[in-house]
Design a protein around this motif. Structure first.
Motif, PDB file in Angstrom:
ATOM      1  N   SER A  69       0.833  -1.198   0.000  1.00 40.66           N
ATOM      2  CA  SER A  69       0.000   0.000   0.000  1.00 40.66           C
ATOM      3  C   SER A  69       0.868   1.248   0.000  1.00 40.66           C
ATOM      4  N   ASN A  70       0.302   2.342  -0.525  1.00 43.74           N
ATOM      5  CA  ASN A  70       1.010   3.622  -0.508  1.00 43.74           C
ATOM      6  C   ASN A  70       1.346   4.049   0.915  1.00 43.74           C
ATOM      7  N   ASP A  71       0.391   3.897   1.812  1.00 45.61           N
ATOM      8  CA  ASP A  71       0.637   4.273   3.204  1.00 45.61           C
ATOM      9  C   ASP A  71       1.731   3.411   3.830  1.00 45.61           C
ATOM     10  N   GLY A  72       1.787   2.133   3.418  1.00 50.02           N
ATOM     11  CA  GLY A  72       2.757   1.212   3.999  1.00 50.02           C
ATOM     12  C   GLY A  72       4.194   1.549   3.668  1.00 50.02           C
ATOM     13  N   VAL A  73       4.421   2.149   2.487  1.00 51.34           N
ATOM     14  CA  VAL A  73       5.804   2.422   2.051  1.00 51.34           C
ATOM     15  C   VAL A  73       6.194   3.890   2.167  1.00 51.34           C
ATOM     16  N   ARG A  74       5.276   4.746   2.562  1.00 48.45           N
ATOM     17  CA  ARG A  74       5.548   6.187   2.565  1.00 48.45           C
ATOM     18  C   ARG A  74       6.791   6.540   3.388  1.00 48.45           C
ATOM     19  N   LYS A  75       6.865   6.016   4.617  1.00 48.85           N
ATOM     20  CA  LYS A  75       7.990   6.347   5.499  1.00 48.85           C
ATOM     21  C   LYS A  75       9.269   5.606   5.122  1.00 48.85           C
ATOM     22  N   LEU A  76       9.152   4.618   4.262  1.00 49.88           N
ATOM     23  CA  LEU A  76      10.329   3.905   3.766  1.00 49.88           C
ATOM     24  C   LEU A  76      10.980   4.669   2.622  1.00 49.88           C
ATOM     25  N   ILE A  77      10.159   5.300   1.790  1.00 54.85           N
ATOM     26  CA  ILE A  77      10.644   5.928   0.560  1.00 54.85           C
ATOM     27  C   ILE A  77      10.996   7.396   0.752  1.00 54.85           C
ATOM     28  N   TYR A  78      10.137   8.129   1.427  1.00 56.09           N
ATOM     29  CA  TYR A  78      10.348   9.572   1.550  1.00 56.09           C
ATOM     30  C   TYR A  78      11.166   9.903   2.795  1.00 56.09           C
ATOM     31  N   THR A  79      12.397   9.438   2.797  1.00 58.66           N
ATOM     32  CA  THR A  79      13.320   9.656   3.912  1.00 58.66           C
ATOM     33  C   THR A  79      14.749   9.512   3.400  1.00 58.66           C
ATOM     34  N   PRO A  80      15.701  10.242   3.984  1.00 53.57           N
ATOM     35  CA  PRO A  80      17.104  10.064   3.594  1.00 53.57           C
ATOM     36  C   PRO A  80      17.728   8.838   4.242  1.00 53.57           C
ATOM     37  N   GLU A  81      17.046   8.219   5.199  1.00 55.23           N
ATOM     38  CA  GLU A  81      17.593   7.070   5.906  1.00 55.23           C
ATOM     39  C   GLU A  81      17.514   5.813   5.044  1.00 55.23           C
ATOM     40  N   ILE A  82      18.347   4.821   5.391  1.00 55.41           N
ATOM     41  CA  ILE A  82      18.309   3.535   4.709  1.00 55.41           C
ATOM     42  C   ILE A  82      17.846   2.466   5.692  1.00 55.41           C
ATOM     43  N   PHE A  83      17.161   1.465   5.168  1.00 54.15           N
ATOM     44  CA  PHE A  83      16.566   0.443   6.019  1.00 54.15           C
ATOM     45  C   PHE A  83      16.786  -0.955   5.447  1.00 54.15           C
ATOM     46  N   ILE A  84      16.832  -1.930   6.353  1.00 54.79           N
ATOM     47  CA  ILE A  84      16.598  -3.311   5.991  1.00 54.79           C
ATOM     48  C   ILE A  84      15.099  -3.528   6.164  1.00 54.79           C
TER      49      ILE A  84
END
Length: 218
Positions: A69-84
């Motif tokens: 979902s768009n809501d599910g990935v929003r904080k993953l994509i629109y950030t300078p941080e990197i995640f596993i």
């Protein structure tokens, strides 16, 4: 690296009509690529949403089609941080992954498609890590202007060894001087950028040039 929890749903409909219907539901088509090739004969189970994509003769990679979902990935994509990403594809599998690619609409910036790459504890991956400058450059004290030329560096390492940011100390950076990739070292990381690429610099300003010229004329 920080972890990000993400849920998805396996999908079977892959045509344009199916994709349009997904987007009407505020869902984004996504693909998970298994990072290790599968050798034939393959005796494992291919789950719903999975398919084998041939790489070469007698070798393939497992590809999983799913939606998020768009809501599910929003904080993953629109950030300078990197995640596993701890990815839970319901009814299919749970894996660790990283963002591989994102496709945006050229006009609206709507997210059209996302690619993920599965990762494993010991297998190195290549990701871009943000750069942070630390200290007070000597060249800035002399009137120069500090410039960060590369906001991210490409590193290779097992994901557990990759930091959230790369800290570069600039205390000894003089006026008109640069710090290049080749001069940097971080334990357990291999830098993949060109060694002569400039990470940061202290550039001469008009005021600094004037001061230098005045000092030279005395």
């Amino acid at each position: 690296m920080k972890t990000f929890q993400l849920e998805g749903e396996a999908r079977e409909g892959l045509g344009k009509k199916a994709v349009r219907e997904l987007r009407k539901q505020d869902l984004i088509p996504a693909v998970l690529y298994g990072s290790s090739p599968v050798a034939f004969p393959y005796e494992g189970k291919v789950s719903k949403g999975d398919k084998l994509v041939e790489l070469e003769k007698n070798s393939a990679v497992i590809v999983t089609d799913f939606t998020v979902s768009n809501d599910g990935v929003r904080k993953l994509i629109y950030t300078p941080e990197i995640f596993i990403v701890e990815l839970d594809i319901k009814g299919n599998k749970k894996v660790k992954a990283i963002l591989k690619d994102i496709q945006f609409h050229p006009v609206t910036d709507e997210i059209l498609h996302i690619d993920f790459l599965e990762v494993f504890d010991e297998k190195p991956i290549v990701v871009e890590v943000p750069v942070t400058l630390e200290g007070h450059a000597e060249g800035v004290k002399a009137g120069g202007k500090l410039s960060l030329e590369m906001r991210k560096l490409k590193v290779k390492a097992p994901y557990a060894q990759i930091p959230e940011k790369l800290v570069v100390n600039i205390n000894s950076l003089g006026l008109g001087k640069t710090i290049q990739v080749g001069s940097l070292q971080f334990p357990g990381l291999e830098l993949m950028n060109a060694k002569n690429a400039v990470v940061c610099a202290v550039k001469l300003t008009r005021a600094a040039r004037g001061a230098a010229a005045a000092a030279a004329s005395k």
